[in-house]
Design a protein around this motif. Sequence first.
Motif, short mmCIF file in Angstrom:
data_model
loop_
_atom_site.label_atom_id
_atom_site.label_comp_id
_atom_site.label_asym_id
_atom_site.label_seq_id
_atom_site.Cartn_x
_atom_site.Cartn_y
_atom_site.Cartn_z
N THR A 322 -1.39 5.82 26.94
CA THR A 322 -0.42 5.68 26.32
C THR A 322 -0.19 6.70 25.68
OG1 THR A 322 -1.54 4.81 24.12
CG2 THR A 322 -0.86 3.06 25.54
N PRO A 323 0.53 7.51 25.49
CA PRO A 323 1.53 9.36 24.95
C PRO A 323 0.68 9.07 23.04
CG PRO A 323 3.41 8.04 25.21
CD PRO A 323 1.76 6.33 25.57
N HIS A 324 -0.52 10.05 23.11
CA HIS A 324 -0.14 10.34 21.86
C HIS A 324 -0.26 11.79 21.62
CE1 HIS A 324 -3.64 10.02 18.54
NE2 HIS A 324 -3.72 10.94 19.03
N GLU A 325 0.34 12.15 20.06
CA GLU A 325 0.80 12.98 19.97
C GLU A 325 2.02 14.08 21.08
OE1 GLU A 325 -3.23 15.87 18.57
OE2 GLU A 325 -2.72 14.21 16.88
N GLY A 326 2.99 13.32 22.04
CA GLY A 326 3.51 13.72 22.62
C GLY A 326 2.71 13.80 23.96
N ASN A 327 1.34 13.57 24.43
CA ASN A 327 1.04 13.29 25.68
C ASN A 327 -0.44 12.60 25.98
OD1 ASN A 327 1.11 16.84 25.37
ND2 ASN A 327 0.06 16.79 23.80
N VAL A 328 -0.15 12.50 27.32
CA VAL A 328 -1.06 11.71 28.03
C VAL A 328 -1.86 12.50 29.25
CG1 VAL A 328 -0.81 9.30 29.51
CG2 VAL A 328 0.80 9.47 27.67
N GLY A 329 -3.37 11.53 28.68
CA GLY A 329 -4.09 12.16 29.94
C GLY A 329 -5.06 13.29 29.02
N PHE A 330 -4.84 14.37 30.35
CA PHE A 330 -5.79 15.67 30.14
C PHE A 330 -6.23 16.76 31.24
CE2 PHE A 330 -9.25 13.27 30.05
CZ PHE A 330 -10.22 14.08 31.06
N ASP A 331 -6.25 17.58 31.45
CA ASP A 331 -6.25 18.49 32.66
C ASP A 331 -8.12 19.51 32.07
OD1 ASP A 331 -4.08 17.95 32.97
OD2 ASP A 331 -3.40 20.09 33.08
N PHE A 332 -8.98 18.87 32.84
CA PHE A 332 -10.38 18.92 33.07
C PHE A 332 -10.51 19.57 33.94
CE2 PHE A 332 -14.32 19.10 32.77
CZ PHE A 332 -14.52 19.75 31.53
N LEU A 333 -11.29 21.57 34.35
CA LEU A 333 -11.67 22.16 35.64
C LEU A 333 -10.41 21.69 36.67
CD1 LEU A 333 -15.62 20.73 35.47
CD2 LEU A 333 -14.61 22.61 34.36
N GLY A 334 -9.25 22.50 36.17
CA GLY A 334 -8.48 22.38 37.71
C GLY A 334 -8.03 20.30 38.53
N PHE A 335 -7.53 19.68 37.45
CA PHE A 335 -7.45 18.20 38.06
C PHE A 335 -7.13 18.06 36.53
CE2 PHE A 335 -11.32 19.37 40.25
CZ PHE A 335 -10.68 18.96 41.59
N THR A 336 -6.09 16.97 36.94
CA THR A 336 -5.12 15.94 35.98
C THR A 336 -5.41 14.54 35.92
OG1 THR A 336 -3.37 17.30 35.40
CG2 THR A 336 -3.94 15.04 34.27
N ILE A 337 -6.53 14.63 35.02
CA ILE A 337 -6.89 12.76 34.57
C ILE A 337 -6.26 12.02 34.02
CG2 ILE A 337 -9.18 11.66 34.04
CD1 ILE A 337 -10.49 13.85 34.55
N ARG A 338 -5.60 11.16 34.01
CA ARG A 338 -5.01 10.08 33.38
C ARG A 338 -5.02 8.51 33.67
NH1 ARG A 338 2.33 10.80 32.90
NH2 ARG A 338 2.26 9.31 32.08
N GLN A 339 -4.74 7.19 32.93
CA GLN A 339 -4.22 5.92 33.58
C GLN A 339 -2.97 5.36 33.50
OE1 GLN A 339 -6.85 4.62 30.52
NE2 GLN A 339 -8.42 4.39 31.33
N PHE A 340 -2.56 5.10 34.64
CA PHE A 340 -0.89 4.43 34.44
C PHE A 340 -0.61 2.96 34.40
CE2 PHE A 340 -1.09 8.49 36.98
CZ PHE A 340 0.17 9.10 36.78
N PRO A 341 0.01 2.79 34.17
CA PRO A 341 0.13 1.03 34.30
C PRO A 341 1.40 0.56 35.09
CG PRO A 341 1.97 1.80 31.92
CD PRO A 341 0.85 3.23 32.59
N VAL A 342 0.38 -0.34 35.69
CA VAL A 342 0.39 -0.93 36.92
C VAL A 342 1.09 -2.71 37.15
CG1 VAL A 342 0.45 0.90 38.12
CG2 VAL A 342 -1.90 -1.00 37.60
N GLY A 343 1.83 -3.10 38.41
CA GLY A 343 1.30 -4.39 38.30
C GLY A 343 0.13 -4.80 38.96
N LYS A 344 0.08 -6.37 39.29
CA LYS A 344 -1.29 -7.06 39.91
C LYS A 344 -1.76 -6.11 41.16
CE LYS A 344 0.75 -11.12 41.27
NZ LYS A 344 1.34 -12.44 40.55
N THR A 345 -0.37 -6.26 41.99
CA THR A 345 -0.71 -5.52 43.06
C THR A 345 -1.82 -3.85 43.72
OG1 THR A 345 1.48 -4.30 43.12
CG2 THR A 345 0.61 -6.18 44.12
#
Length: 587
Positions: A322-345
């Motif tokens: 979820t957004p926190h201080e305007g940001n979701v997820g983070f970058d580390f060592l050249g990669f973006t790591i984040r979770q996305f809300p999706v349906g059951k499929t």
Amino acid sequence: MKDRKTSSTQETDEMSVAWNKLPWRKLEQHCFRIQKRIYQAKQNGNTRKVEKLQKVLMKSEAARLLAVRRVTQDNQGKKTAGVDGVKSILPKERFTMVHLIHPKHWKHSKRPLPVRRVWIPKPGKPNERRPLGIPVMVERSKQALVKLALEPAWEAVFEPHSYGFRPGRSCHDAIGAIFLAIKSKPKFVYDADIKGCFDNLSHDALLEKLHTFPRLTHMIKGWLKAGVMEGLDFSTTESGTPQGGVISPLLMNVALHGMATAIQEVKYQGEKPIVIRYADDFVVVHSNKEELQKAATLVTEWLKNMGLWLSPNKTRVTHTLTPHEGNVGFDFLGFTIRQFPVGKTHSGKSTHGKLLGFKTLVKPSKESIKRHTQHIGQVLRKQRNAPQERVIRDLNPIIRGWCYYHRWVVCTEAFNACDHITFWQLCRWGNARHPKKSKQWVKEKYIIRVDERNYFGMYFKDAEGETKPMYVVSHAGMHHQDYTLVRGNASPYDGNLLYWAKRLKQHPLVNNEKAKLLQIQKGQCPRCGLYFRDGDRLEVDHSIPLVLGGKDALSNKWVYHRHCHDEKTAEDLATITRYKAVGINHK
């Protein structure tokens, strides 16, 4: 005068032969046996035995020969001089250096010469530069010798989630550990960066933490206090360890060792925070924001004891879903790591098979894509008038290297985007070369069709007269591969050579050809017979040189250690010279 030159050349050749004919396999085996005993003694808490074995190792001729070979033949900076201007050491001088670095000379040796300051641009930040400190060759050899003794002892106690500058561990192990920490539950992340870690490290705190025997402590203190020469200006070093020294990464890891343990020793509500560190970049993960802030305060206080502090511009708290201080997820060592809300499929599942309602994805970061495409653009601007063949040869290693690093995550979308940008960069390059020609003419000149796909390339005839294509490789042609995380506290010094040899062919930066050859060779060098270890410099070479009738095929290729490759190349050149002298047509 000619006789003097001839005798000097003969002496050099004799010393070179003597150096190459040393029993390197036995020397490495002897050195590794002692390192393994140091590792086991440290695990058992036998400090006295550890120090005794370290002294034995540093006095042994095997370790001293290997340290000199590492610095003068294997390392990338073997042709980079320190303040004394010495580089490219000849075999005769290597033998002298082996004698000079014996610990018996340390007590009476002069204060180490200062390091030479060299400034290099930071990746992706052309306006910022990073200082490197280049020691002289003799001090580099001493540092390599000390590292051989210190590293196994510290590998036995380092924290399992420490991945930077350690043998057998990589950036991808750190990314995999983060993925495992957050994949089943959304969490807050404290993404932190230590400001000027190498430059601000407290010497007294580091030496106290090393807690080794007096002579070695005195030597390391001398390197830390050696000072810096920038041009003709000398400046003292009251803190920090120079980037560019052989032993500097190990000292930095020693300094930061214990941070994760200190954070986890405090009581928390619910689970304990997870700390994952790569060199001076680290993240702290916890599902509760207040508990995460408690851990962040502990980190700040702990770092003060080492003379370090966090960079306010690069440190932040974010959330993976979820957004926190305007940001979701983070970058580390050249990669973006984040979770996305999706349906059951598309939802991820817990270990019990329950739908989570979100999916955790790791992708190449936008900043990494931007830096990569800008690098390609810079190469093309410099090669505006260069032959097409040279442009292709310069671009392909850049594209392959970037793709090998990023293909272990969700990369298809990023690779397609890079292909799109690269295509238009190549079009602009072609149009700029031929401003008076139409775009259709440029397209027909530079675009060829290979395997039903269009590439920027050309056709050429090989030595056998066959027409072959040469083209800029596609990002999308590098397919995704799964990565296997390193086992917990596993170390190359634990003696499980087969495990580490197998892991080497799965290393993210080993290309497909090397990986296939390593599998065929079962992780062994065909020349010296030793298993390859993480950190070894590997080179691919033809078993039978092309000029002697060998084919450019996988069946005629082997992977060698860099020093073994140097020896083989010298032998091949001597054979070619002998053939030419007797007039044999080797083709």
